[in-house]
Design a protein around this motif. Sequence first.
Motif, PDB file in Angstrom:
ATOM      1  N   VAL A 146       0.857  -1.187   0.000  1.00  0.00           N
ATOM      2  CA  VAL A 146       0.000   0.000   0.000  1.00  0.00           C
ATOM      3  C   VAL A 146       0.892   1.237   0.000  1.00  0.00           C
ATOM      4  O   VAL A 146       2.003   1.219   0.550  1.00  0.00           O
ATOM      5  CB  VAL A 146      -0.957   0.042   1.213  1.00  0.00           C
ATOM      6  CG1 VAL A 146      -1.952  -1.099   1.166  1.00  0.00           C
ATOM      7  CG2 VAL A 146      -0.189   0.028   2.527  1.00  0.00           C
ATOM      8  N   ALA A 147       0.408   2.296  -0.618  1.00  0.00           N
ATOM      9  CA  ALA A 147       1.150   3.555  -0.647  1.00  0.00           C
ATOM     10  C   ALA A 147       0.164   4.706  -0.699  1.00  0.00           C
ATOM     11  O   ALA A 147      -0.904   4.603  -1.323  1.00  0.00           O
ATOM     12  CB  ALA A 147       2.095   3.610  -1.845  1.00  0.00           C
ATOM     13  N   ALA A 148       0.512   5.812  -0.063  1.00  0.00           N
ATOM     14  CA  ALA A 148      -0.360   6.985  -0.039  1.00  0.00           C
ATOM     15  C   ALA A 148       0.483   8.252  -0.090  1.00  0.00           C
ATOM     16  O   ALA A 148       1.617   8.284   0.418  1.00  0.00           O
ATOM     17  CB  ALA A 148      -1.241   6.987   1.209  1.00  0.00           C
ATOM     18  N   ARG A 149      -0.090   9.294  -0.700  1.00  0.00           N
ATOM     19  CA  ARG A 149       0.563  10.598  -0.783  1.00  0.00           C
ATOM     20  C   ARG A 149      -0.480  11.676  -0.523  1.00  0.00           C
ATOM     21  O   ARG A 149      -1.602  11.609  -1.052  1.00  0.00           O
ATOM     22  CB  ARG A 149       1.194  10.812  -2.164  1.00  0.00           C
ATOM     23  CG  ARG A 149       2.284   9.811  -2.509  1.00  0.00           C
ATOM     24  CD  ARG A 149       2.702   9.934  -3.978  1.00  0.00           C
ATOM     25  NE  ARG A 149       3.198  11.256  -4.280  1.00  0.00           N
ATOM     26  CZ  ARG A 149       4.462  11.653  -4.085  1.00  0.00           C
ATOM     27  NH1 ARG A 149       5.339  10.808  -3.576  1.00  0.00           N
ATOM     28  NH2 ARG A 149       4.836  12.875  -4.388  1.00  0.00           N
ATOM     29  N   VAL A 150      -0.115  12.684   0.258  1.00  0.00           N
ATOM     30  CA  VAL A 150      -1.013  13.803   0.549  1.00  0.00           C
ATOM     31  C   VAL A 150      -0.218  15.092   0.393  1.00  0.00           C
ATOM     32  O   VAL A 150       0.754  15.334   1.119  1.00  0.00           O
ATOM     33  CB  VAL A 150      -1.607  13.714   1.966  1.00  0.00           C
ATOM     34  CG1 VAL A 150      -2.499  14.922   2.238  1.00  0.00           C
ATOM     35  CG2 VAL A 150      -2.380  12.411   2.150  1.00  0.00           C
ATOM     36  N   GLY A 151      -0.635  15.916  -0.551  1.00  0.00           N
ATOM     37  CA  GLY A 151       0.047  17.177  -0.783  1.00  0.00           C
ATOM     38  C   GLY A 151      -0.473  18.277   0.117  1.00  0.00           C
ATOM     39  O   GLY A 151      -1.635  18.255   0.555  1.00  0.00           O
ATOM     40  N   VAL A 152       0.382  19.231   0.405  1.00  0.00           N
ATOM     41  CA  VAL A 152      -0.014  20.415   1.172  1.00  0.00           C
ATOM     42  C   VAL A 152      -0.447  21.490   0.176  1.00  0.00           C
ATOM     43  O   VAL A 152       0.361  21.919  -0.657  1.00  0.00           O
ATOM     44  CB  VAL A 152       1.140  20.930   2.041  1.00  0.00           C
ATOM     45  CG1 VAL A 152       0.707  22.159   2.835  1.00  0.00           C
ATOM     46  CG2 VAL A 152       1.630  19.834   2.979  1.00  0.00           C
ATOM     47  N   PRO A 153      -1.709  21.918   0.208  1.00  0.00           N
ATOM     48  CA  PRO A 153      -2.209  22.877  -0.783  1.00  0.00           C
ATOM     49  C   PRO A 153      -1.375  24.153  -0.848  1.00  0.00           C
ATOM     50  O   PRO A 153      -0.902  24.661   0.168  1.00  0.00           O
ATOM     51  CB  PRO A 153      -3.636  23.174  -0.299  1.00  0.00           C
ATOM     52  CG  PRO A 153      -4.027  21.971   0.508  1.00  0.00           C
ATOM     53  CD  PRO A 153      -2.757  21.498   1.166  1.00  0.00           C
ATOM     54  N   ALA A 154      -1.172  24.635  -2.080  1.00  0.00           N
ATOM     55  CA  ALA A 154      -0.474  25.897  -2.360  1.00  0.00           C
ATOM     56  C   ALA A 154       0.985  25.882  -1.925  1.00  0.00           C
ATOM     57  O   ALA A 154       1.577  26.947  -1.694  1.00  0.00           O
ATOM     58  CB  ALA A 154      -1.208  27.069  -1.710  1.00  0.00           C
ATOM     59  N   THR A 155       1.576  24.677  -1.785  1.00  0.00           N
ATOM     60  CA  THR A 155       3.000  24.566  -1.447  1.00  0.00           C
ATOM     61  C   THR A 155       3.643  23.518  -2.347  1.00  0.00           C
ATOM     62  O   THR A 155       2.974  22.825  -3.109  1.00  0.00           O
ATOM     63  CB  THR A 155       3.213  24.155   0.027  1.00  0.00           C
ATOM     64  OG1 THR A 155       2.923  22.760   0.190  1.00  0.00           O
ATOM     65  CG2 THR A 155       2.353  24.980   0.964  1.00  0.00           C
ATOM     66  N   ASP A 156       4.954  23.375  -2.225  1.00  0.00           N
ATOM     67  CA  ASP A 156       5.693  22.348  -2.960  1.00  0.00           C
ATOM     68  C   ASP A 156       5.986  21.128  -2.093  1.00  0.00           C
ATOM     69  O   ASP A 156       6.877  20.334  -2.406  1.00  0.00           O
ATOM     70  CB  ASP A 156       7.017  22.928  -3.478  1.00  0.00           C
ATOM     71  CG  ASP A 156       6.804  23.971  -4.566  1.00  0.00           C
ATOM     72  OD1 ASP A 156       5.887  23.770  -5.390  1.00  0.00           O
ATOM     73  OD2 ASP A 156       7.542  24.977  -4.584  1.00  0.00           O
ATOM     74  N   TRP A 157       5.236  20.947  -0.997  1.00  0.00           N
ATOM     75  CA  TRP A 157       5.486  19.865  -0.056  1.00  0.00           C
ATOM     76  C   TRP A 157       4.416  18.779  -0.160  1.00  0.00           C
ATOM     77  O   TRP A 157       3.241  19.061  -0.361  1.00  0.00           O
ATOM     78  CB  TRP A 157       5.531  20.390   1.370  1.00  0.00           C
ATOM     79  CG  TRP A 157       6.667  21.324   1.628  1.00  0.00           C
ATOM     80  CD1 TRP A 157       6.663  22.680   1.537  1.00  0.00           C
ATOM     81  CD2 TRP A 157       8.012  20.964   1.987  1.00  0.00           C
ATOM     82  NE1 TRP A 157       7.899  23.201   1.827  1.00  0.00           N
ATOM     83  CE2 TRP A 157       8.758  22.163   2.102  1.00  0.00           C
ATOM     84  CE3 TRP A 157       8.651  19.746   2.222  1.00  0.00           C
ATOM     85  CZ2 TRP A 157      10.102  22.179   2.454  1.00  0.00           C
ATOM     86  CZ3 TRP A 157      10.004  19.762   2.575  1.00  0.00           C
ATOM     87  CH2 TRP A 157      10.711  20.961   2.681  1.00  0.00           C
ATOM     88  N   THR A 158       4.860  17.521   0.001  1.00  0.00           N
ATOM     89  CA  THR A 158       3.963  16.365  -0.014  1.00  0.00           C
ATOM     90  C   THR A 158       4.402  15.377   1.067  1.00  0.00           C
ATOM     91  O   THR A 158       5.605  15.094   1.206  1.00  0.00           O
ATOM     92  CB  THR A 158       3.991  15.653  -1.374  1.00  0.00           C
ATOM     93  OG1 THR A 158       3.540  16.551  -2.393  1.00  0.00           O
ATOM     94  CG2 THR A 158       3.096  14.417  -1.372  1.00  0.00           C
TER      95      THR A 158
END
Length: 228
Positions: A146-158
Amino acid sequence: MYKRTLVLAVALAAPGSVLADTVFGVYAGGQIWNADNEGQYAVGSNLIEPNFENDNHSSYYIALEHPVPLIPNIKIRENSIEVNGGYGENDFSHRDYILYYEIFDNDLVSFDIGINAMDFDGTLRTEISNTFGRQDFSVVVPTAYVAARVGVPATDWTFFADASALSVKDSKVQDAQIGVEYRLVENLAVDINLNAGYRHSVVELDDVDEIYSDVTFKGPFFGVEVHF
């Protein structure tokens, strides 16, 4: 070698007309893993408490993602895990063959599920009756992935995490990591991402080529990924 493997795998699974009309995404990356190594192992009835040295391990991978329905994406990851302790250098290196589907994927959130065939081809150092030797072992361990990714809105961070795990009788293999990624370069030609986090791996083998192990590798990692 890995690129040829990926192309061959897809070519065998998909019609030529589909291949011609499909645009593939290729991901390649690697990491250095500063691990705390601990545990013990046995060869037959000979129990060894090796007092492993802490060391850096490396991991690198290539992945191919595509929009062809029903055919899974593929990722091949090489994990170099060589540790000194006991009677010399012990090798728990393995190669991951991961087939996975993107269940959900957009600019901020993605979630993948699949299977991982963890192909071990290792060596343990032994001492029996004052004779030093080595015991090779080889096994393919199937695991869920399993793998998951969640980005931080309006930034270049995930933020991201992935895990491969199995528990069958007395054997257990787990490999999980969690971390944060920074998008350093992002354009139409190539994306370059830097990442860092924490990785935890457990290898408990029960009578695999007369090998019994209960070892753990854990610690921070730093890496880079290129997407083109």
